[in-house]
Design a protein around this motif. Sequence first.
Motif, PDB file in Angstrom:
ATOM      1  N   UNK A 266       0.828  -1.206   0.000  1.00  0.00           N
ATOM      2  CA  UNK A 266       0.000   0.000   0.000  1.00  0.00           C
ATOM      3  C   UNK A 266       0.866   1.262   0.000  1.00  0.00           C
ATOM      4  N   UNK A 267       1.980   1.234   0.713  1.00  0.00           N
ATOM      5  CA  UNK A 267       2.893   2.380   0.734  1.00  0.00           C
ATOM      6  C   UNK A 267       3.508   2.609  -0.643  1.00  0.00           C
ATOM      7  N   UNK A 268       3.964   1.543  -1.287  1.00  0.00           N
ATOM      8  CA  UNK A 268       4.551   1.678  -2.623  1.00  0.00           C
ATOM      9  C   UNK A 268       3.523   2.171  -3.630  1.00  0.00           C
ATOM     10  N   UNK A 269       2.303   1.670  -3.538  1.00  0.00           N
ATOM     11  CA  UNK A 269       1.263   2.116  -4.471  1.00  0.00           C
ATOM     12  C   UNK A 269       0.988   3.608  -4.302  1.00  0.00           C
ATOM     13  N   UNK A 270       0.960   4.068  -3.059  1.00  0.00           N
ATOM     14  CA  UNK A 270       0.731   5.496  -2.818  1.00  0.00           C
ATOM     15  C   UNK A 270       1.874   6.334  -3.393  1.00  0.00           C
ATOM     16  N   UNK A 271       3.111   5.906  -3.180  1.00  0.00           N
ATOM     17  CA  UNK A 271       4.262   6.643  -3.688  1.00  0.00           C
ATOM     18  C   UNK A 271       4.323   6.614  -5.211  1.00  0.00           C
ATOM     19  N   UNK A 272       4.010   5.446  -5.795  1.00  0.00           N
ATOM     20  CA  UNK A 272       4.088   5.306  -7.255  1.00  0.00           C
ATOM     21  C   UNK A 272       2.933   5.996  -7.977  1.00  0.00           C
ATOM     22  N   UNK A 273       2.008   6.566  -7.210  1.00  0.00           N
ATOM     23  CA  UNK A 273       0.947   7.378  -7.799  1.00  0.00           C
ATOM     24  C   UNK A 273       1.061   8.833  -7.329  1.00  0.00           C
ATOM     25  N   UNK A 274       2.266   9.216  -6.899  1.00  0.00           N
ATOM     26  CA  UNK A 274       2.592  10.601  -6.564  1.00  0.00           C
ATOM     27  C   UNK A 274       3.424  11.169  -7.710  1.00  0.00           C
TER      28      UNK A 274
END
Length: 248
Positions: A75-83
């Motif tokens: 979930x953390x990576x998904x949030x960062x990769x959609x920033x």
Amino acid sequence: PKQKSKYTILNPKSETSDPAHTITPSKNVSSAKLDQVPEPKMTLFRREQVELGYRSPSGPGAGMFNMGNTCYLNSTLQALFHTPAFVNYLRFGGHENSCGSSGFSSCTICIMAATLKGTTNTNTMKPIKIYEKLKLICKHLTHGRQEDAHEFLRYLVESLQKSYLISRKVPKTVDNYTKETTPFNQIFGGYMRQDVVCMRCKHISTTFQHFMDLLLDIRQADNIDTALGGYFKRENLGQGENMYKCEK
């Protein structure tokens, strides 16, 4: 542009043509105004280099397999990769070409860039490179154990910053304000200005506190603006013996 217009930049700087990885000497610190954040001795990455919107069209990316209690990591990576600003730096910042570290063995930025590339080539993927380097990101993270997503995010961003400073060979003795001009500080960080007004003499005491995230109370808020308004609302600093003592 619309996003930028909502915020006030405390120390505006003029546009320059310096390349992305040029260390820019700052002006004399003594010339800084008291109501502004002190100037760093060097600027590692300028605010103007942060791109808020995607530089090139980007799809939703790949889903991520759970590798055993890795919901917090995925979930953390998904949030960062959609920033967008973060994605732009990993894709176009040029770090991999100039990295002075050992790449995938010790550089969190290189590992994140490789993981991001992996999300564009398939519908689902395993962020195995990040998972294998949990101890590099934080020594107390354990494979197979549930962890807190916010805590992991803090350690991950901190690891990215350390990798950047090491790869740029920035001296450990450099001032903190310089360390706070990395790409990741410019994207995620900032300074909170606090003005304390004495109700008797009206003297204003101004301080600045660096932050990498804000803990907002969303229980009584319908949207992010309301939550921010609650966070930054005015308050009285105590009564009686606990009353704020004016420095004047």
